[in-house]
Design an enzyme around this catalytic site. Structure first.
Site, short mmCIF file in Angstrom:
data_model
loop_
_atom_site.label_atom_id
_atom_site.label_comp_id
_atom_site.label_asym_id
_atom_site.label_seq_id
_atom_site.Cartn_x
_atom_site.Cartn_y
_atom_site.Cartn_z
N GLY A 191 -3.57 -2.32 1.44
CA GLY A 191 -3.74 -2.37 -0.01
C GLY A 191 -3.74 -3.77 -0.59
O GLY A 191 -3.87 -3.93 -1.80
N HIS A 192 -3.62 -4.80 0.22
CA HIS A 192 -3.52 -6.18 -0.30
C HIS A 192 -4.45 -7.10 0.46
O HIS A 192 -4.00 -7.86 1.31
CB HIS A 192 -2.09 -6.67 -0.15
N PHE A 193 -5.61 -7.17 0.31
CA PHE A 193 -6.52 -6.37 -0.51
C PHE A 193 -7.53 -5.77 0.45
O PHE A 193 -7.93 -6.46 1.38
CB PHE A 193 -7.19 -7.23 -1.56
#
Length: 143
Positions: free
Chosen positions: A47-49
């Site tokens: 999720g990052h990124f």
């Protein structure tokens, strides 16, 4: 040099939150140099990124703290204790850290007295500064 097994015998962190792979240099109670091999398989990259994976800065700071904890808890009188973050000052992020990078983590204690310590942390990739700042911690025999 300390292996991952030796690190896990000193600090309580475990996957996915154990953020150092080995200790290259150690002066108990004074300084440590650690290393993190950053891989695309790290859970935070989901999720990052998703389209541009970058290691979160707070995790670079945590990796520095874990390196410092190894130095502090390597002293015989500190074995079995826990090291807790007490504060951070002046942390600056200079460059992003990507999958495939080898993060070098160096922590040097400026002072340590009665279970309270303060030190300087520097993280580099290929000799280039990516993060630096002051770390404060407290040692406790209570978990």
């Amino acid at each position: 040099m300390l292996t991952i097994q030796e690190i896990m015998a000193i600090i309580p962190h475990r996957y996915p939150f154990l953020l150092i792979d080995r200790i290259l240099e150690l002066e108990p109670g004074q300084r440590a140099v650690g290393e993190k091999l950053v891989t695309i398989g790290e859970p935070y990259f989901q999720g990052h990124f998703p389209n541009r994976p970058i290691m979160p800065g707070v995790l670079i700071v945590e990796a520095l703290a874990q390196t410092g904890a190894v130095a502090a808890l390597s002293l015989p009188e500190n074995r079995g204790k826990m090291a807790f973050f007490a504060g951070i000052d002046g942390v600056r992020f200079r460059k992003p850290v990507y999958p495939g990078d080898t993060l070098r983590l160096e922590v040097r204690f400026d002072k340590m007295r009665r279970g309270i310590g303060k030190g300087t942390g520097v993280a580099t990739v290929n000799g280039q500064l990516v993060c630096e700042g002051e770390l404060m911690f407290a040692l406790s025999s209570e978990g």
